[in-house]
Design an enzyme around this catalytic site. Sequence first.
Site, mmCIF file in Angstrom:
data_model
loop_
_atom_site.group_PDB
_atom_site.id
_atom_site.type_symbol
_atom_site.label_atom_id
_atom_site.label_comp_id
_atom_site.label_asym_id
_atom_site.label_seq_id
_atom_site.Cartn_x
_atom_site.Cartn_y
_atom_site.Cartn_z
ATOM 1 N N GLY A 50 -13.482 -10.173 2.845
ATOM 2 C CA GLY A 50 -12.375 -10.364 2.250
ATOM 3 C C GLY A 50 -11.850 -11.474 1.584
ATOM 4 N N LYS B 133 5.296 -6.795 4.163
ATOM 5 C CA LYS B 133 5.633 -5.461 4.066
ATOM 6 C C LYS B 133 6.104 -4.611 5.175
ATOM 7 C CE LYS B 133 3.242 -4.479 -0.367
ATOM 8 N NZ LYS B 133 3.328 -6.733 -0.374
#
Length: 274
Positions: free
Chosen positions: A18, A134
């Site tokens: 990633g 978040k």
Amino acid sequence: SVSSILAGRKVLITGAGGSIGSEIVRQVIAFDPSYVILVDNDETHLHEVTTDLDTRGCTVQTVLADIRDRDRIFNVFSAHKPEVVFHAAAHKHVHLLESDPGEAVLTNILGTANVADASCASSVSRFVLISTDKAIKPSSVMGASKWFAEQIVRSVQWNGCTFCAVRFGNVLGSRGSVIPTFIKQIERGGPVTVTDPSMARYFMSVSEAVQLVLQASAMARGGEVFTLDMGDSVNILALAKKMIRMSGQMPDKDIPIEIVGTRPGEKLVEDIVD
């Protein structure tokens, strides 16, 4: 301090293909570990991260595996016996996970539990969870699942392993993030879509974020959740207009801007403290 925990060590990185994971791979190798294990469930991303990698003479082993498969993860840890683990594998797209919350549970929560338990079972000395802003007062499935992952990491301080988590905001240029999206929309001639005129986000470069992750991992004494100082928040509408101008065009004249409304789970501005 970072060299002291990485040099000559066996390091395992989940989500190694990633945006964040691949940069962790590159920066970790610069500290001369003896052996690096790259774990990802996407064979294309795993292949791509190795194609231009300067291994500096250390051994690099790719492992195609899903963190949701508990037996497979335990077998990987048993076979390779890592000493340091960076756990970057996760589902991260807020609006997609609102539609499929079970996937967030399976990957972000149970997957983290699998990797943490395998670390304890194989005597890993240091474990770093890559988390997100978040997770602070979460309003989304994604944020709540990462908060839960942090609690898992904080609850397993035993067997001599130092566990910590590091939170940061949006990463410039990461897959699916706002800047590559705006670039594609501008190249198509618009419209550039903005969810709300008041929407703002914190941004860091991937290189800077990973440098701070490595520093936090060296500072950890066990159970900490570090939140990186990401500077001032950036208004997304102003960012869209600036990017249009940088392309040599005028906002709302050459390239239209469309306000599409917030998606489920999104905050207008992310919190920076619990």
